[in-house]
Scaffold this active site. Structure first.
Site: not given
Ligand code: RB5
Length: 146
Positions: A65, A67, A98, A133
């Site tokens: 996604c 982030t 691990h 682990h």
């Molecule tokens: C989408 O705008 C963004 O929030 C999503 O891709 C992600 O980064 C969420 O964690």
């Protein structure tokens, strides 16, 4: 090894880069989208992909996604999933050795395609070390099954 690949709209470009890596490595994979121009919700892709790993249909998932955080939070809600949010080569390797992570999450808005492709290569090709682990992973599974 069978891999399921998914992203929201924030990870479409990086998902294509990862698909190219899996093709290059001759790893069997299924890409479940999104096929999106507009905005979608990452749990709608991350949770079904994680469930298909948890149910044994796939060995691993790679979820992207903006982030990587939304995908990792979503995937880790699925029992039996150990999703790792990774943006460097060291943790790509160590989370396999691990944590026996079965889901890799990355953020397209965090790292460039070159590093992401190396992370994906490292993660799919590194084996779990077991031993001490395994005891730790067993404790997580015991908690999930309480
Ligand atoms: C989408 O705008 C963004 O929030 C999503 O891709 C992600 O980064 C969420 O964690």
């Amino acid at each position: 090894m069978k891999v399921i690949l998914a992203s929201d709209h924030g990870g479409v470009n990086l998902r294509q880069e990862v698909a190219d890596v899996l093709t290059e490595l001759q790893i069997d994979f299924e890409d479940i989208g999104c096929d999106c121009e507009g905005s979608v919700d990452y749990p709608d892709y991350g949770i079904p992909a994680a469930e298909r790993v948890a149910h044994g249909e796939f060995d691993k998932a790679i979820l992207i996604c903006g982030t990587g955080i939304g995908m990792s939070i979503s995937a880790n809600k699925v029992k039996g999933v150990r999703a790792a949010l990774v943006h460097d080569l060291f943790t790509a390797k160590v989370t396999r050795e691990h944590n026996d992570s079965n889901v890799l999450c990355m953020g397209e808005r965090v790292i460039g395609p070159g590093l992401a492709k190396e992370i994906a290569k490292t993660w799919v090709s590194t084996e779990f070390e077991g031993g001490r682990h395994q005891n730790r992973i067993t404790k997580i599974a015991e908690y999930e099954n309480k």
